[in-house]
Design a protein around this motif. Structure first.
Motif, PDB file in Angstrom:
ATOM      1  N   UNK A   1      46.158  47.573  31.357  1.00  0.00           N
ATOM      2  CA  UNK A   1      45.807  47.193  32.737  1.00  0.00           C
ATOM      3  C   UNK A   1      46.021  45.684  32.922  1.00  0.00           C
ATOM      4  N   UNK A   2      46.663  45.322  34.012  1.00  0.00           N
ATOM      5  CA  UNK A   2      46.920  43.899  34.236  1.00  0.00           C
ATOM      6  C   UNK A   2      45.715  43.270  34.926  1.00  0.00           C
ATOM      7  N   UNK A   3      45.748  41.931  34.996  1.00  0.00           N
ATOM      8  CA  UNK A   3      44.655  41.226  35.668  1.00  0.00           C
ATOM      9  C   UNK A   3      44.618  41.610  37.139  1.00  0.00           C
ATOM     10  N   UNK A   6      43.086  45.005  37.713  1.00  0.00           N
ATOM     11  CA  UNK A   6      41.641  44.933  37.494  1.00  0.00           C
ATOM     12  C   UNK A   6      40.971  44.291  38.708  1.00  0.00           C
ATOM     13  N   UNK A   7      41.625  43.247  39.245  1.00  0.00           N
ATOM     14  CA  UNK A   7      41.094  42.560  40.426  1.00  0.00           C
ATOM     15  C   UNK A   7      40.985  43.530  41.601  1.00  0.00           C
ATOM     16  N   UNK A   9      40.902  46.738  41.459  1.00  0.00           N
ATOM     17  CA  UNK A   9      39.883  47.745  41.123  1.00  0.00           C
ATOM     18  C   UNK A   9      38.486  47.215  41.480  1.00  0.00           C
ATOM     19  N   UNK A  10      38.243  45.949  41.115  1.00  0.00           N
ATOM     20  CA  UNK A  10      36.918  45.368  41.340  1.00  0.00           C
ATOM     21  C   UNK A  10      36.590  45.292  42.826  1.00  0.00           C
TER      22      UNK A  10
END
Ligand SMILES: Nc1ncnc2c1ncn2[C@@H]1O[C@H](COP(=O)(O)OP(=O)(O)OP(=O)(O)O)[C@@H](O)[C@H]1O
Ligand SMILES: [Mg+2]
Lengths: 377, 228
Positions: A1-3, A6-7, A9-10
């Motif tokens: 998963x890339x940053x 993840x961002x 997703x958050x």
């Protein structure tokens, strides 16, 4: 998963899984965007709407003879050819002659009744518009003097073009009220008019109702003067000028209301985001304790805000279209046109407004002390 | 050189002297407990060691860096790289799953790595709860997720403030097993606790009173139990 994933997703999880609070902000943005796109639609559609509205107050372009005589049918046709077809609401040619009923003089007007009806939609007819030869409209004044009702008949006498006297019976199909001089007239079809007065291949005036701006009307007038020399075009300026004034005022009002609504939206989003930041102090403290730099805190909150702005804006553009239609139907009694560029514009405006509204709350999020996570407030 | 060297620190809040002239060194690989009555300054000390607060006086040297002199921005970076925090209230992000909560720590540190995060969950025995939200986990399970999150970036110092304070005996046992394993792998651990049994597990217990070190006890008993 890339940053990045993840961002995303958050911020999406935050919006999806903690619905209640964000829902209020979303609602605020959506309402703001709805009003924005709705009123802007109306704002741009008002001139179009009002022009049609004002046209219902009658002819705004009148052709008379330059020499004070009559206009030949050819000249009239040439002059009318100068008006773009899509702007024409109605063009009614008129012939006038004095006639007598019960030895009292009245003015008879021969016209294309269907066109007259379009060019003068404000005429109030009790009874019916004439549909057969031998049926006429009489003005209220005529009806009062002669004591005629729709369905009655009367005899018209007078002298025709050849100098011979005539007498013919007509049936009253309707009585017209206009609030003007027309109430002293008897309106009949051109064929009926010619049958008693005779044919001369000319008109006294042509009344036109044109859906165009003042500038466009002036251009048309100039062209008419050029093409048909014996025709003098007249603009009925009284209506056109007030039309402009009313338009400006209406647009200013719409503009003001839109600005106020946007400001209120911004305040609502800002206070909601403030509350969200306060509510999530623990979470912010935790993120900082985990080593999140201020930049991350800012981008996460701003990301949530902007996503919210996007959703609210999209929802608002759709609702705004409906809102504009409702205004159109209720205020102007017709559908409004929705400018296509408005949807993306509303979206961008919503994103900008939420972004702006988030600035202060997001800033305050960076002031949260990570030490609170151990203090356990 | 000690991993953590506290030299004469004091912390004063207005008129409250939360810490007064504390000297303490923690060696690499040591397991230290901090005990003391409420208000004695335990959390204050953890905040300072954990780079979330600065002492009013004195120096704190962590891994050769004087963290009492660093800017807030640098402290954030040091915290991210060197410290693993475990809380009494767990502090999991409510809208993220157990797995995502661990990945958040990776995200701020370097790169989210799902495989590694799953391994960390496996290590605390919660692999099959990876997709659960904190509200779907028991207190003990939440604490284990919190521990997995604290360890995910291989911190050189693990700080735990009352890690078992909100847990029942069974879960306390599970958490203590994890600490024992951490210690045996060579991690440096500082645990604040009210529970003498928890404190006893450490090699050394520092007892604070009124912001001062009242005494230090060495838990020999633990060494003997280790052999069993
Ligand atoms: N931000 C602050 N402002 C003022 N006083 C504070 C602050 N933080 C802590 N204190 C005071 O410092 C003292 C030590 O507090 P600390 O939280 O370190 O105690 P503690 O040993 O962790 O207690 P407990 O076991 O109840 O958690 C207390 O008297 C507390 O009131
Ligand atoms: Mg405490």
């Amino acid at each position: 998963m890339t940053k990045r994933s993840m961002y995303i997703k958050m911020i999406t999880s935050s919006l999806i899984r903690r619905r209640s609070r964000m829902f209020v902000a979303l609602l605020a943005v959506a309402v703001g965007a709805t009003i924005l796109s709705g009123l802007v639609t109306v704002y741009y559609d008002i001139p179009r709407q009002m022009r049609q509205e004002f046209r219902s107050y009658g002819a705004n372009f009148i052709l008379v003879s330059a020499s004070g005589e009559t206009i030949s049918e050819e000249s009239a046709a040439a002059a009318l050819g100068c008006i773009p077809e899509d702007k024409v609401v109605g063009t009614a040619p008129y012939r006038y002659e004095t006639v007598k009923i019960n030895e009292q003089p009245f003015m008879a007007a021969g016209t294309e009744l269907s066109e007259a009806r379009k060019a003068s939609p404000y005429w109030f007819v009790s009874g019916e518009w004439p549909e057969r030869d031998g049926s006429v409209l009489i003005g209220q004044e005529v009806a009062d003097v002669i004591k005629l009702l729709p369905g009655n008949s009367f005899t018209m006498t007078g002298t025709d073009l050849a100098g011979e006297s005539f007498s013919r019976d007509f049936r009253v199909s309707g009585i017209v009220q206009t609030g003007g001089t027309e109430e002293a007239f008897i309106f009949m079809s051109l064929a009926d008019f010619a049958s008693v007065i005779g044919e001369n291949g000319a008109f006294d005036v042509v009344e036109c109702s044109i859906s165009a701006s003042q500038a466009e009307l002036e251009t048309i007038a100039a062209r008419v003067t050029e093409i048909a020399e014996d025709v003098a075009p007249r603009l009925v300026t009284r209506v056109t000028r007030s039309e402009g004034a009313v338009l400006t005022k209406l647009q200013a009002l719409v503009f003001l209301v839109t600005a106020v609504v946007l400001l209120l939206t911004m305040i609502c989003v800002a206070t909601t985001m403030m509350a969200v930041v306060a509510e999530r102090r623990k979470e912010i403290g935790l993120k900082k304790a985990l080593g999140a730099p201020d930049k991350s805190i800012i981008t996460e909150f701003l990301g949530e805000g902007l996503l919210l702005g996007c959703l609210g804006g999209a929802l608002g553009s759709a609702l705004g279209f409906g809102f504009a239609q409702i205004i159109g139907v209720n205020v102007f009694s017709r559908a409004v046109q929705f400018p296509a560029a408005l949807a993306p514009a509303t979206l961008i405006a919503s994103v900008l407004i939420t972004g702006l509204a988030c600035l202060i709350p997001v800033r305050s999020a960076t002031y949260v002390d990570p030490a609170i996570v151990l203090r356990g407030e | 050189m000690a991993l953590l060297d506290i030299k004469g620190i004091s912390k004063i809040y207005g008129s409250v002297k939360a810490l007064q002239n504390i000297d303490l060194a923690v060696e690499q690989g040591e397991w230290l407990s901090i005990m003391g009555p409420s208000g004695s300054g335990k959390t204050t000390m953890m905040n300072i060691i954990g780079c979330m607060d600065k002492p009013t006086d004195g120096k704190v040297i962590l891994d050769g860096i004087d963290i009492s002199a660093e800017s807030a921005r640098n402290l954030t970076a040091i915290r991210r790289d060197k410290i693993g925090l475990i809380f009494q209230q767990f502090h999991l992000i409510s809208y993220l799953t157990a797995l995502e909560n661990i990945m958040v720590a990776q995200y701020y540190h370097s790169m989210p790595d799902e495989k590694e995060a799953l391994q960390a969950l496996d290590r605390v025995g919660l692999l099959e709860r990876a997709k659960h939200l904190p509200s779907q986990l028991s207190g003990g399970e939440q604490q284990r997720v919190c521990i997995a999150r604290a360890l995910i970036n291989y911190p050189m110092l693990v700080l735990a403030d009352e890690p078992t304070g909100n847990l029942d005996e069974v879960n306390e046992g599970i958490v203590m097993d994890i600490f024992r394993q951490l210690h045996s792998e060579g991690s440096t651990v500082v645990v604040v606790t009210h529970d003498p049994e928890v404190a006893e597990e450490a090699q050394r217990t520092v007892i604070l009173e009124h912001g001062r070190i009242a005494r230090i006890t060495y838990n020999v008993g633990r060494e003997s139990r280790k052999g069993e």
